[in-house]
Design a protein around this motif. Structure first.
Motif, PDB file in Angstrom:
ATOM      1  N   PHE A  74       0.826  -1.207   0.000  1.00  0.00           N
ATOM      2  CA  PHE A  74       0.000   0.000   0.000  1.00  0.00           C
ATOM      3  C   PHE A  74       0.867   1.267   0.000  1.00  0.00           C
ATOM      4  CE2 PHE A  74      -2.194   3.244   2.620  1.00  0.00           C
ATOM      5  CZ  PHE A  74      -3.263   3.495   1.786  1.00  0.00           C
ATOM      6  N   THR A 111       4.155   1.593  -0.736  1.00  0.00           N
ATOM      7  CA  THR A 111       5.185   1.751  -1.769  1.00  0.00           C
ATOM      8  C   THR A 111       4.639   1.674  -3.187  1.00  0.00           C
ATOM      9  OG1 THR A 111       5.669  -0.610  -1.675  1.00  0.00           O
ATOM     10  CG2 THR A 111       7.055   0.845  -0.332  1.00  0.00           C
ATOM     11  N   ARG A 112       3.482   1.061  -3.363  1.00  0.00           N
ATOM     12  CA  ARG A 112       3.032   0.824  -4.735  1.00  0.00           C
ATOM     13  C   ARG A 112       1.753   1.548  -5.115  1.00  0.00           C
ATOM     14  NH1 ARG A 112       7.314  -0.600  -5.251  1.00  0.00           N
ATOM     15  NH2 ARG A 112       8.255  -2.651  -5.332  1.00  0.00           N
ATOM     16  N   THR A 113       1.024   2.108  -4.145  1.00  0.00           N
ATOM     17  CA  THR A 113      -0.229   2.760  -4.528  1.00  0.00           C
ATOM     18  C   THR A 113      -0.095   4.283  -4.436  1.00  0.00           C
ATOM     19  OG1 THR A 113      -1.262   2.963  -2.350  1.00  0.00           O
ATOM     20  CG2 THR A 113      -1.485   0.835  -3.468  1.00  0.00           C
ATOM     21  N   ARG A 114      -0.973   4.936  -5.125  1.00  0.00           N
ATOM     22  CA  ARG A 114      -0.923   6.387  -5.159  1.00  0.00           C
ATOM     23  C   ARG A 114      -1.187   6.987  -3.781  1.00  0.00           C
ATOM     24  NH1 ARG A 114      -4.833   9.977  -8.863  1.00  0.00           N
ATOM     25  NH2 ARG A 114      -6.295   9.281  -7.278  1.00  0.00           N
ATOM     26  N   LYS A 141       1.804   6.670  -1.632  1.00  0.00           N
ATOM     27  CA  LYS A 141       2.848   7.627  -1.995  1.00  0.00           C
ATOM     28  C   LYS A 141       2.502   9.025  -1.490  1.00  0.00           C
ATOM     29  CE  LYS A 141       6.059   8.394  -5.568  1.00  0.00           C
ATOM     30  NZ  LYS A 141       6.587   7.763  -6.778  1.00  0.00           N
ATOM     31  N   TYR A 142       1.217   9.368  -1.532  1.00  0.00           N
ATOM     32  CA  TYR A 142       0.792  10.680  -1.042  1.00  0.00           C
ATOM     33  C   TYR A 142       1.079  10.833   0.451  1.00  0.00           C
ATOM     34  CZ  TYR A 142      -1.534  11.903  -5.425  1.00  0.00           C
ATOM     35  OH  TYR A 142      -1.798  12.228  -6.724  1.00  0.00           O
ATOM     36  N   LEU A 175       4.596  11.927   0.488  1.00  0.00           N
ATOM     37  CA  LEU A 175       4.794  13.273  -0.064  1.00  0.00           C
ATOM     38  C   LEU A 175       4.238  14.339   0.884  1.00  0.00           C
ATOM     39  CD1 LEU A 175       3.933  12.552  -3.811  1.00  0.00           C
ATOM     40  CD2 LEU A 175       6.196  12.861  -2.798  1.00  0.00           C
ATOM     41  N   ASP A 195       6.508  14.705   3.693  1.00  0.00           N
ATOM     42  CA  ASP A 195       7.781  15.273   3.257  1.00  0.00           C
ATOM     43  C   ASP A 195       7.695  16.790   3.139  1.00  0.00           C
ATOM     44  OD1 ASP A 195      10.075  16.017   1.788  1.00  0.00           O
ATOM     45  OD2 ASP A 195      10.149  14.080   0.801  1.00  0.00           O
ATOM     46  N   ASN A 196       6.740  17.260   2.374  1.00  0.00           N
ATOM     47  CA  ASN A 196       6.592  18.709   2.191  1.00  0.00           C
ATOM     48  C   ASN A 196       5.146  19.038   1.855  1.00  0.00           C
ATOM     49  OD1 ASN A 196       6.585  21.402   1.164  1.00  0.00           O
ATOM     50  ND2 ASN A 196       8.795  21.227   0.938  1.00  0.00           N
ATOM     51  N   SER A 201       3.185  19.452  -1.804  1.00  0.00           N
ATOM     52  CA  SER A 201       2.083  18.531  -2.097  1.00  0.00           C
ATOM     53  C   SER A 201       0.809  19.304  -2.420  1.00  0.00           C
ATOM     54  CB  SER A 201       1.821  17.613  -0.897  1.00  0.00           C
ATOM     55  OG  SER A 201       2.981  16.902  -0.570  1.00  0.00           O
ATOM     56  N   TYR A 202       0.531  20.309  -1.598  1.00  0.00           N
ATOM     57  CA  TYR A 202      -0.668  21.110  -1.814  1.00  0.00           C
ATOM     58  C   TYR A 202      -0.599  21.828  -3.160  1.00  0.00           C
ATOM     59  CZ  TYR A 202      -4.179  24.717  -1.218  1.00  0.00           C
ATOM     60  OH  TYR A 202      -5.260  25.539  -1.414  1.00  0.00           O
ATOM     61  N   ILE A 215      -2.440  17.863  -4.570  1.00  0.00           N
ATOM     62  CA  ILE A 215      -2.783  16.748  -3.681  1.00  0.00           C
ATOM     63  C   ILE A 215      -3.702  17.271  -2.584  1.00  0.00           C
ATOM     64  CG2 ILE A 215      -1.867  15.094  -2.003  1.00  0.00           C
ATOM     65  CD1 ILE A 215       0.683  14.980  -3.679  1.00  0.00           C
ATOM     66  N   GLY A 266       7.889  11.675   5.936  1.00  0.00           N
ATOM     67  CA  GLY A 266       8.260  11.306   4.570  1.00  0.00           C
ATOM     68  C   GLY A 266       9.379  10.296   4.444  1.00  0.00           C
TER      69      GLY A 266
END
Lengths: 255, 327
Positions: free
Chosen positions: B188, B190-193, B196-197, B200, B203-204, B208-209, B213, B270
């Motif tokens: 979930f 590592t491979r799904t959107r 990943k969100y 992200l 992270d920042n 992202s905004y 996202i 992140g």
């Protein structure tokens, strides 16, 4: 490179005024940016460059005057709105996801993925391949598209942000002193990249107080002084001394 | 070329350093602690890691998104009490004796509601997740106590006991459930959107905004997942202990946090992956098993846990400094 006569400008700023209390930051400013233009917006500290850019980017609202994007009147009340309309502002520290890869940052918000609801599998390979292609095509030097962006230099990051914006169909880039934090070699690379994007048709407004930079990449200039346009025209028709005179007020077109 | 490969290997080792520590610790215990190197002990280590392990997944999701959830332990406690209360056959239970799987559904709904509640306060009211979930930590434990008037409930229905006692071959189902959860959330993340969100956004947030996202939705999803995972762990622990005591799961929050940090998930947001967290949870479990076999007084346990946290964080700092040189 100049936009053909009769074309609607990508950006038109018309009689824009802005005061903060009793301070008139912009008394009346008008200029146009056409497709293919790299416009150097020059001026001393406090001339109104930042205020102007913040109005275009939606951080501030003008007290008076109009802004047209591709001929349509726009009134942005937030940076998000101007971004949605296709205007990107690049600062010396534009936000990126430092722990994510180059390709993740390139595709952020636009990931290629499967359709399965709630469990949309990413097409990582395809995204990396496409990112690699774009990086090569735009001559953005990165060790690998899998490299974390946090490990790259400031110039490389800006190039990725700008390249991403251009690739996804951005209309106008506002670069606010993009080289302030960069070294000489990095700035050189940045200038080359701006020229490259300009020649591909991305209209760019380069805000800087470094005349050398403007002379190297811009084809037009607008000079602000005390909230007024102190001069504008084609870079090819002026010398560095002319620009300095206009910035410092030795030549004043408003008198 | 050769040099490049050596760097790649070194980077891979650094990225999975917690696994190397786990193997070294297990090897040392197996060689030096009498009676450690046997199947039953290893099975116990994994069995013991199940509940903290699942809470650690919940916590990892939150911390990767640069939030935290201090309420997981109390949500586990509440879910365990509700499970025992609704399925139990002793006098302090509700007397309803509902089917265990029906109650799993109820418990999951409780987890969702708690996640939405936490998420609403954090996202819409803009209160820090530390504060909101600290309040939740107090509230959800208390709700459980009120429900059973502070008494324990025992003797649950047989289908719950079966979950705790069934083995597939030599491996208890509980362990398989934990491994399954880790596998699912690993894919979930590592491979799904959406996964990943989570990275992200942690992270920042601005980047992202700016990229469109929907940061608030991602965070809401994270807190709901966290609530559901914690509630599910509560259902499992009720099955395991064939009931629930008022203080069930007390202290697991900090063990879960420790597993997450030892596993290499950074509080910066992140950064981190679930394989490390899994190793962290097993490592802590191995540690307490070794301590109890050796007959060391259990109050030394937290010194070891704390020590591992410091080692993990120092290692992380060293690795972060090394990494740019390994490009």
């Amino acid at each position: 490179m100049n936009g053909a006569e009769g074309n609607t400008p990508v950006l038109e700023v018309k009689n824009v005024k802005k005061s903060f209390g009793k301070v008139e930051a912009l008394k009346e400013v008008s200029f146009e940016v056409h497709k293919g233009d790299v416009l150097g917006l020059l001026g001393d500290n406090g001339a109104g460059k930042s205020t102007l850019i913040k109005i275009i980017a939606g951080n501030h609202r003008a007290d008076d005057g109009e802004i047209f994007l591709e001929g349509k009147k726009v009134e942005f009340s937030s940076p998000a709105e101007s971004r949605a309309a296709g205007i990107e502002t690049v600062y010396q520290n534009s936000p990126v996801c430092e722990n994510a890869s180059v390709s993740a940052n390139f595709f952020i918000g636009r990931e290629l993925c499967g359709r399965f609801p709630l469990f949309r599998l990413l097409k990582e390979g395809a995204m990396q391949k496409q990112t690699r292609k774009v990086m090569t095509d735009m001559v953005i030097n990165v060790p690998s598209v899998k490299t974390k962006v946090g490990l790259l230099s400031g110039g490389q990051r800006q190039a990725i942000v700008l390249g991403r914006f251009f690739h996804w169909g951005g209309k106008l880039a506002l670069l606010d002193e993009p080289f302030a934090a960069l070294g000489v070699a990095e700035s050189k690379n940045g200038l080359r990249f701006i020229k490259e994007l300009g020649s591909r048709g991305l209209p760019i407004v380069l805000i800087t107080h470094n005349i050398e930079y403007a002379l190297q990449v811009a084809n037009k200039f607008v000079i602000l002084r005390h909230g007024l346009v102190a001069g504008k025209g084609l870079i090819a028709e002026v010398t560095a001394d002319d620009l300095v005179s206009m910035i410092t007020g030795a030549i004043n077109v408003n008198q | 070329m050769n040099r490049l490969e050596a760097k790649d290997v070194l980077r891979w080792v650094l990225d999975h350093i917690v696994w190397f520590i786990l193997f070294i610790v297990l090897a040392v215990f197996s060689l030096t602690v009498k009676g450690f190197a046997q199947w039953d002990i290893y099975r116990n280590i994994f069995y013991h890691a199940v509940f903290v392990g699942i809470l650690a997944v919940a916590e990892a999701l939150c911390i990767i998104s640069k939030e935290m959830d201090l309420s997981v332990e109390s949500v586990l406690g509440l879910a365990a009490v509700v499970t025992a209360y609704l399925t139990g056959t002793s006098t302090d239970a509700s007397g309803l004796m509902l089917n265990g799987y029906l109650v799993l559904g109820i418990v999951v709904i409780i987890g969702v509601v708690i996640g939405l509640f936490n998420g609403f306060l954090i996202i819409n009211m803009r209160i820090s997740s530390f504060i909101v979930t600290l309040a939740g930590y107090l509230i959800f434990r208390a709700v459980g106590l009120i429900l059973t008037h502070g008494y324990g409930v025992v003797k649950l229905r047989p289908e719950l006991l079966a979950v705790a006692r069934t083995n597939v071959g030599p491996i208890p189902v509980m362990i398989l459930i934990m491994v399954g959860i880790y596998a699912f959330f690993f894919i979930f993340l590592t491979r799904t959107r959406f996964g990943k969100y989570i990275y992200l956004v942690g992270d920042n947030r601005t980047a992202s905004y700016n990229a469109g996202i929907r940061v608030d939705r991602v965070l809401l999803g994270v807190f709901v997942l966290s609530g559901v995972l914690a509630a599910f762990a509560g259902w499992l622990i009720a099955a395991r202990t064939n009931g629930s005591s008022p203080g069930i799961g007390t202290g697991m929050l900090f063990e879960a946090m420790a597993a997450v940090v030892i596993g290499g998930v950074s509080m910066q947001g992140g950064i981190g992956n679930l394989t490390g967290v899994f190793a962290g949870a097993v490592l802590l479990s191995a540690l307490s098993t070794a301590v109890s076999i050796l007959g060391i007084p259990p109050f030394f346990m937290n010194i070891f846990r704390g020590g591992f946290i410091i080692v993990a964080v120092v290692l992380d700092a060293v690795i972060s400094r090394l990494r740019p040189r390994l490009m």
